[in-house]
Design an enzyme around this catalytic site. Structure first.
Site, mmCIF file in Angstrom:
data_model
loop_
_atom_site.group_PDB
_atom_site.id
_atom_site.type_symbol
_atom_site.label_atom_id
_atom_site.label_comp_id
_atom_site.label_asym_id
_atom_site.label_seq_id
_atom_site.Cartn_x
_atom_site.Cartn_y
_atom_site.Cartn_z
ATOM 1 N NE ARG A 16 -0.268 0.779 4.894
ATOM 2 C CZ ARG A 16 -0.599 0.536 6.153
ATOM 3 N NH1 ARG A 16 -1.671 -0.152 6.433
ATOM 4 N NH2 ARG A 16 0.175 0.995 7.121
ATOM 5 C CG ASP A 37 3.597 -5.050 2.956
ATOM 6 O OD1 ASP A 37 3.233 -5.220 4.132
ATOM 7 O OD2 ASP A 37 3.698 -3.921 2.424
ATOM 8 C CG ASP A 63 8.953 -8.989 9.838
ATOM 9 O OD1 ASP A 63 9.629 -7.940 9.730
ATOM 10 O OD2 ASP A 63 8.456 -9.353 10.915
ATOM 11 C CB VAL A 64 12.097 -5.481 6.144
ATOM 12 C CG1 VAL A 64 11.392 -5.389 4.795
ATOM 13 C CG2 VAL A 64 11.501 -4.499 7.152
ATOM 14 C CG ASN A 90 8.249 1.974 0.520
ATOM 15 O OD1 ASN A 90 8.140 3.203 0.564
ATOM 16 N ND2 ASN A 90 7.234 1.170 0.848
ATOM 17 C CE1 TYR A 159 9.555 7.197 9.821
ATOM 18 C CE2 TYR A 159 9.753 9.589 9.704
ATOM 19 C CZ TYR A 159 9.513 8.382 9.087
ATOM 20 O OH TYR A 159 9.238 8.343 7.734
ATOM 21 C CE LYS A 163 11.995 6.279 7.330
ATOM 22 N NZ LYS A 163 11.943 5.219 6.314
ATOM 23 C CB THR A 196 0.511 7.116 2.952
ATOM 24 O OG1 THR A 196 1.400 7.547 3.999
ATOM 25 C CG2 THR A 196 1.136 7.417 1.604
HETATM 26 N N1 LIG Z 1 3.926 9.112 4.363
HETATM 27 C C1 LIG Z 1 4.860 10.019 4.575
HETATM 28 O O1 LIG Z 1 4.554 11.177 4.846
HETATM 29 C C2 LIG Z 1 6.313 9.661 4.456
HETATM 30 C C3 LIG Z 1 7.240 10.709 4.347
HETATM 31 C C4 LIG Z 1 8.594 10.396 4.242
HETATM 32 C C5 LIG Z 1 9.006 9.080 4.228
HETATM 33 N N2 LIG Z 1 8.084 8.080 4.337
HETATM 34 C C6 LIG Z 1 8.582 6.709 4.315
HETATM 35 O O2 LIG Z 1 8.047 6.060 3.167
HETATM 36 C C7 LIG Z 1 7.919 4.665 3.422
HETATM 37 C C8 LIG Z 1 6.507 4.214 3.100
HETATM 38 O O3 LIG Z 1 5.613 4.965 3.915
HETATM 39 P P1 LIG Z 1 4.032 5.005 3.692
HETATM 40 O O4 LIG Z 1 3.616 6.394 3.970
HETATM 41 O O5 LIG Z 1 3.665 4.369 2.419
HETATM 42 O O6 LIG Z 1 3.566 4.100 4.947
HETATM 43 P P2 LIG Z 1 2.359 3.077 5.083
HETATM 44 O O7 LIG Z 1 2.249 2.792 6.541
HETATM 45 O O8 LIG Z 1 1.170 3.572 4.357
HETATM 46 O O9 LIG Z 1 2.910 1.767 4.336
HETATM 47 C C9 LIG Z 1 4.036 1.088 4.833
HETATM 48 C C10 LIG Z 1 4.085 -0.305 4.263
HETATM 49 O O10 LIG Z 1 5.207 -0.968 4.869
HETATM 50 C C11 LIG Z 1 4.773 -2.239 5.343
HETATM 51 N N3 LIG Z 1 5.592 -2.697 6.460
HETATM 52 C C12 LIG Z 1 5.609 -2.210 7.729
HETATM 53 N N4 LIG Z 1 6.432 -2.944 8.493
HETATM 54 C C13 LIG Z 1 6.954 -3.904 7.688
HETATM 55 C C14 LIG Z 1 7.861 -4.963 7.896
HETATM 56 N N5 LIG Z 1 8.388 -5.236 9.092
HETATM 57 N N6 LIG Z 1 8.194 -5.751 6.842
HETATM 58 C C15 LIG Z 1 7.639 -5.516 5.616
HETATM 59 N N7 LIG Z 1 6.761 -4.552 5.373
HETATM 60 C C16 LIG Z 1 6.418 -3.743 6.397
HETATM 61 C C17 LIG Z 1 3.318 -2.017 5.722
HETATM 62 O O11 LIG Z 1 2.621 -3.242 5.835
HETATM 63 C C18 LIG Z 1 2.827 -1.116 4.610
HETATM 64 O O12 LIG Z 1 2.394 -1.852 3.487
HETATM 65 C C19 LIG Z 1 8.318 4.460 4.881
HETATM 66 O O13 LIG Z 1 9.664 4.058 4.948
HETATM 67 C C20 LIG Z 1 8.155 5.848 5.474
HETATM 68 O O14 LIG Z 1 8.963 6.026 6.610
HETATM 69 C C21 LIG Z 1 6.745 8.343 4.438
#
Ligand SMILES: NC(=O)c1ccc[n+]([C@@H]2O[C@H](COP(=O)([O-])OP(=O)(O)OC[C@H]3O[C@@H](n4cnc5c(N)ncnc54)[C@H](O)[C@@H]3O)[C@@H](O)[C@H]2O)c1
Length: 265
Positions: A16, A37, A63-64, A90, A159, A163, A196
């Site tokens: 997602r 995922d 699971d990463v 990601n 967090y 990062k 998201t």
């Molecule tokens: N949304 C934001 O504003 C934003 C901004 C900067 C960076 N990010 C980064 O972008 C990336 C994606 O974020 P997003 O907004 O899509 O988040 P999200 O929570 O919508 O999606 C994250 C996805 O990662 C999966 N996930 C979580 N833990 C996991 C694990 N242990 N193993 C495998 N998969 C796992 C979840 O199941 C989910 O599908 C993340 O690394 C986040 O830190 C997000």
């Protein structure tokens, strides 16, 4: 620009959000894409949607934080796509908290997913992609960091630390991969806030922590800090990742690219 015809990619957290958008953009550029995922049902659904566009795709439970899951995911990518030359690390989590309220288990969980997960991903990508590896054709790794690695934003201290770690790990990994002749480039991106599930939750948490009056005020404060005057959107990030994975970026490694509308400048 950004032609990925014939490339074989694994996107973590691809079920997602940003990950699903990255998978879609890589596929649109011609790559075959494996989604990894912990969300099995949603991950399979996302992969099935991609398959309808005519590309080769699949889902692997990953699971990463687990080394053996990575071993399996790398092997599944090679087996099902016929190679492995793009990894997008990601998957990530964010658990909002003021410093005075930090909980040890939340800190460990963020370190585990965001830092350990990224490290193990690079390990297994390098092993598969380097000469003599199961795929053996070199490739490109992109790690998804965050604008949080470049600015101070309240209630996301740990967090942000994870990062920043992703940022540093990117540089060292790029150095090793270059010097040791793996033929793998490693870069990272720093996305700005995107609506998201994670982004919306963060905005809600900012309000719950008394840092903004309501959701609109929380979002507006981010927009006010962004010279381009809006939140980021998934394709903003996905398109930059396609570029970093493509031969257009063939001499780019160890770089961190902001995709934040100028928020972190
Ligand atoms: N949304 C934001 O504003 C934003 C901004 C900067 C960076 N990010 C980064 O972008 C990336 C994606 O974020 P997003 O907004 O899509 O988040 P999200 O929570 O919508 O999606 C994250 C996805 O990662 C999966 N996930 C979580 N833990 C996991 C694990 N242990 N193993 C495998 N998969 C796992 C979840 O199941 C989910 O599908 C993340 O690394 C986040 O830190 C997000």
């Amino acid at each position: 620009m950004g032609n990925l015809t014939g490339r074989k990619a694994l996107v973590t957290g691809g079920a997602r959000g940003i990950g699903a958008g990255i998978a879609q953009a890589l596929a649109a550029a011609g790559a075959s894409v494996m989604i990894g995922d912990i969300l099995e049902e949603l991950g399979k659904e996302t992969a099935a949607n991609l398959a309808r566009t005519g590309i080769r795709t699949g889902f692997v439970k990953l699971d990463v934080t687990k080394d053996d899951h990575w071993e399996n995911a790398a092997a599944a990518t090679v087996r099902e796509l016929g190679g492995f030359d793009i990894l997008v690390n990601n998957a990530g989590i964010e658990i909002t908290s003021l410093v005075v309220d930090l909980k040890a288990e939340d800190l460990r969980r963020m370190c585990d997913v965001n830092i350990v997960g990224t490290g193990l991903g690079m390990k297994h990508a390098f092993r598969a992609m380097r000469p003599g590896g199961a795929a053996g054709q070199g490739g490109a790794v992109v790690n998804v960091a965050s604008v949080a690695a470049t600015i101070a934003f309240p209630a996301i201290s740990v967090y942000s630390g994870t990062k920043s770690a992703v940022d540093r790990m990117t540089r060292v990994a790029a150095m090793e991969a270059g010097k040791l002749g793996y033929g793998v480039r490693v870069n990272c991106v720093y996305p700005g806030l995107i609506a998201t599930d994670m982004g919306i939750q963060l905005a809600n948490d900012i309000v719950a922590n008394g840092l903004a009056a309501d959701m609109d005020a929380a979002v507006q404060s981010v927009i006010d800090q962004t010279p381009l005057g809006r939140l980021a959107e998934v394709p903003d990030v996905a398109d930059v990742i396609v570029f970093l994975c493509s031969d257009d970026a063939r001499f780019v490694t160890g770089a961190g690219l902001p995709v934040d509308g100028g928020m972190g400048m």
